[in-house]
Design an enzyme around this catalytic site. Structure first.
Site, short mmCIF file in Angstrom:
data_model
loop_
_atom_site.label_atom_id
_atom_site.label_comp_id
_atom_site.label_asym_id
_atom_site.label_seq_id
_atom_site.Cartn_x
_atom_site.Cartn_y
_atom_site.Cartn_z
N LYS A 194 -6.88 3.44 -2.74
CA LYS A 194 -7.19 3.35 -1.32
C LYS A 194 -7.44 4.75 -0.77
O LYS A 194 -6.76 5.70 -1.12
CB LYS A 194 -6.03 2.68 -0.59
N LYS A 222 -10.13 0.21 -2.02
CA LYS A 222 -9.93 -0.17 -0.62
C LYS A 222 -10.33 1.00 0.26
O LYS A 222 -9.80 2.11 0.13
CB LYS A 222 -8.48 -0.56 -0.35
N ASP A 274 0.87 -1.18 0.00
CA ASP A 274 0.00 0.00 0.00
C ASP A 274 0.91 1.23 0.00
O ASP A 274 1.63 1.46 0.98
CB ASP A 274 -0.89 0.01 1.24
#
EC number: 4.1.2.4
Length: 218
Positions: A156, A185, A92
């Site tokens: 995300k 996400k 991430d």
């Protein structure tokens, strides 16, 4: 939605700076027990988690350029390669938020594209964090367009370190902007089953939370 399906969408997360090895061992035990998608941990604990989760079906995710996104691109790329070498399946990564706020979108795009290329070169899933709480609506959309063009696997919402987290509106908008080619996400502030289900309904494919056990056992 069945509990097991929801569990399989959760990145069981512990990214606090004071995280101990015991914390990570407990996190991995919970992830195996409840069959979460991954554990999301700081890079120093990748090896520990990879050993504990070997053969379990639970992946190891870690963070890159976290939480500020201001790391040099070359360092982000090397972090990705090192994460893979130590056992991470997913990363991430945070965009350079300062560049985004400055309107330097070309630099943002180059930074993320190089990171995506590095991740995919070594078979790692990459999620790009745009830190929605710090961006205007126009900036969120521009960031989403860049993430989509980069070929990233996920966009995300948040690091959880910037004073704000995922909102239903942001998740819904991000999904509309990236379409089906990029997954979403939702992360930050997801502490209840109700909130988790709202995020999924809005379009989230993965949930980042430190409250996974509470969410699926209520």
């Amino acid at each position: 939605m069945r509990t097991m399906n929801l569990a399989g969408m959760i990145d069981h997360t512990f990214l606090k700076p004071e995280a101990t090895e015991k914390d990570i061992v407990n996190l991995c035990h919970e992830a195996k027990q409840h069959k979460f998608a991954t554990v999301c941990i700081n890079p120093a604990y990748i090896c520990t988690a990879a050993k504990l989760l070997h053969g379990s079906g639970v992946g190891v995710a870690t963070v890159i350029g976290f939480p500020l996104g201001a790391t040099m691109t070359e360092i982000k790329v090397q972090e990705i390669f090192a994460a893979k070498a130590h056992g991470a399946r997913e990363v991430d990564i945070v965009i350079n938020i300062g560049w985004a706020k400055s309107g330097n979108w070309e630099a943002v795009a180059k930074d993320i594209t190089r990171a995506v290329e590095a991740a995919h070169c070594c078979g790692v899933t990459i999620k790009v964090i745009i830190e929605t709480s710090l961006l205007t609506e126009e900036e969120k959309q521009k960031a989403a367009e860049i993430v989509k063009a980069s070929g990233a696997d996920y966009i995300k919402t948040s690091t959880g370190f910037a004073g704000g987290g995922a909102t239903v509106e942001d998740v819904r908008n991000l999904k509309a902007w990236v379409g089906q080619s990029v997954k979403v996400k939702a992360s930050g502030g997801i502490r209840s089953r109700e909130t988790a289900l709202q995020m999924v309904e809005a379009g989230a494919d993965r949930l980042g939370t430190s409250s996974g056990v509470q969410i699926i056992t209520v």
